[in-house]
Design an enzyme around this catalytic site. Structure first.
Site, PDB file in Angstrom:
ATOM      1  N   SER A 142       0.933  -1.141   0.062  1.00 45.50           N
ATOM      2  CA  SER A 142      -0.025   0.087  -0.004  1.00 45.50           C
ATOM      3  C   SER A 142       0.892   1.222   0.067  1.00 45.50           C
ATOM      4  O   SER A 142       1.831   1.320   0.530  1.00 45.50           O
ATOM      5  CB  SER A 142      -1.071   0.241   1.206  1.00 45.50           C
ATOM      6  OG  SER A 142      -1.490   1.358   1.096  1.00 45.50           O
ATOM      7  N   TYR A 155      -2.562  -1.722  10.039  1.00 52.02           N
ATOM      8  CA  TYR A 155      -2.475  -1.943   8.708  1.00 52.02           C
ATOM      9  C   TYR A 155      -1.079  -1.546   7.998  1.00 52.02           C
ATOM     10  O   TYR A 155      -0.534  -2.212   7.310  1.00 52.02           O
ATOM     11  CB  TYR A 155      -3.516  -1.105   8.100  1.00 52.02           C
ATOM     12  CG  TYR A 155      -3.673  -1.297   6.553  1.00 52.02           C
ATOM     13  CD1 TYR A 155      -4.310  -2.380   5.823  1.00 52.02           C
ATOM     14  CD2 TYR A 155      -3.367  -0.034   5.530  1.00 52.02           C
ATOM     15  CE1 TYR A 155      -4.239  -2.661   4.567  1.00 52.02           C
ATOM     16  CE2 TYR A 155      -3.283  -0.289   4.205  1.00 52.02           C
ATOM     17  CZ  TYR A 155      -3.947  -1.456   3.764  1.00 52.02           C
ATOM     18  OH  TYR A 155      -4.102  -1.694   2.333  1.00 52.02           O
TER      19      TYR A 155
END
Ligand code: NDP
Length: 243
Positions: A142, A155
């Protein structure tokens, strides 16, 4: 998209929705035989199965939770039985939540780390006997991993871990002719609902003035899966519209 993966045997984790679905369809349309997995059955899974049945090649959609060692073992056994080998592995399955760090429960930390990072460890380790010279591993990371964002400490920790895993595996597996790379998406529009305000805000942050689409990520995965990327390993490719 002009890249041919004819005859390649591909595993994509988490292909029933979102980016994974786009990657599965692009790889299958490029000629690959694809096996993918999901956790929750629904009409969207049946629809994917129908589309793949109309796409040339041998494709399989199986229920397997890659957040558990048993799920990964079952998935890889299915890949071994069906295909006998793997040329491409895409670690895409991921989960996210928005929780202030001070209130983040340990169980939620583990759930997010297990699915986003430990699953990649288990899948790659289990797939090693199936991977040969020229194989490509693509991890979906990401863009926020290297930027940081409030409420997603678990995350971003997992996604930053993905980059370290990619770098080390590239060096450890390079001698076997196996390449390992990360694709780091920016904000990608999927089936998940986003408010018009959020969409406008994120669009305004990109140079290209739009959110990404699953097929934008699939383009980078196709490239890394193909022989065009034969000298690319250990790399992180940001696909974020220029955030
Ligand atoms: P979605 O939630 O839309 O889809 C996730 C997919 O993964 C679903 O098919 C889901 O199946 C599957 N999945 C989730 N957990 C598991 C599991 N434990 N075992 C098997 N399958 C699982 O996610 P996105 O498409 O948005 O994200 C895909 C990847 O891209 C993730 O790694 C995410 O972190 C990354 N990413 C996404 C961005 C975005 O803007 N969308 C931005 C940056 C990165 P099921 O529904 O059955 O659980």
């Amino acid at each position: 998209m002009g890249i041919s993966l004819t005859g390649k045997k591909v595993l994509v984790t988490g292909g029933s929705r979102g980016i994974g679905r786009g990657v599965v369809l692009a790889l299958a349309e490029a000629g690959a035989d694809v096996i993918t997995c999901y956790r929750e059955h629904g009409e969207h899974v049946d629809e994917l199965v129908r589309i793949l049945a109309d796409t040339p090649g041998e494709h399989h959609v199986v229920r397997a939770d890659v957040g558990t060692a048993e799920g990964v073992t079952a998935l890889l056994e299915e890949a071994r039985t069906r295909f006998g080998r793997l040329d491409v592995v895409v670690n895409n399955a991921g989960v996210i939540s928005h929780i202030p760090f001070a209130e983040l429960p340990l169980a939620e930390w583990h759930r997010v780390l297990d699915t986003n990072l430990t699953a990649s460890f288990l899948v790659v380790q289990g797939a090693l006997p199936l991977l040969g010279d020229g194989a490509s591993i693509v991890n979906i990371g990401s863009r926020v991993a290297t930027v940081g964002i409030p409420l997603r400490s678990h995350y971003t920790a997992a996604k930053a871990g993905t980059v370290g895993l990619t770098r080390s595996l590239a060096k450890e597996l390079g001698g076997r002719g196996i390449r390992v790379n990360t694709v780091a998406p920016g904000v990608i529009a999927t089936e998940k609902e986003l408010s018009p305000e959020i969409i406008a805000r994120y669009e305004g942050m990109t140079a290209l003035r739009r959110l990404g689409r699953p097929e934008d990520i699939a383009g980078a995965v196709l490239y890394l899966s193909s022989d065009l990327a034969r000298y690319v390993t250990g790399e992180t490719i940001n696909v974020d519209g220029g955030i």
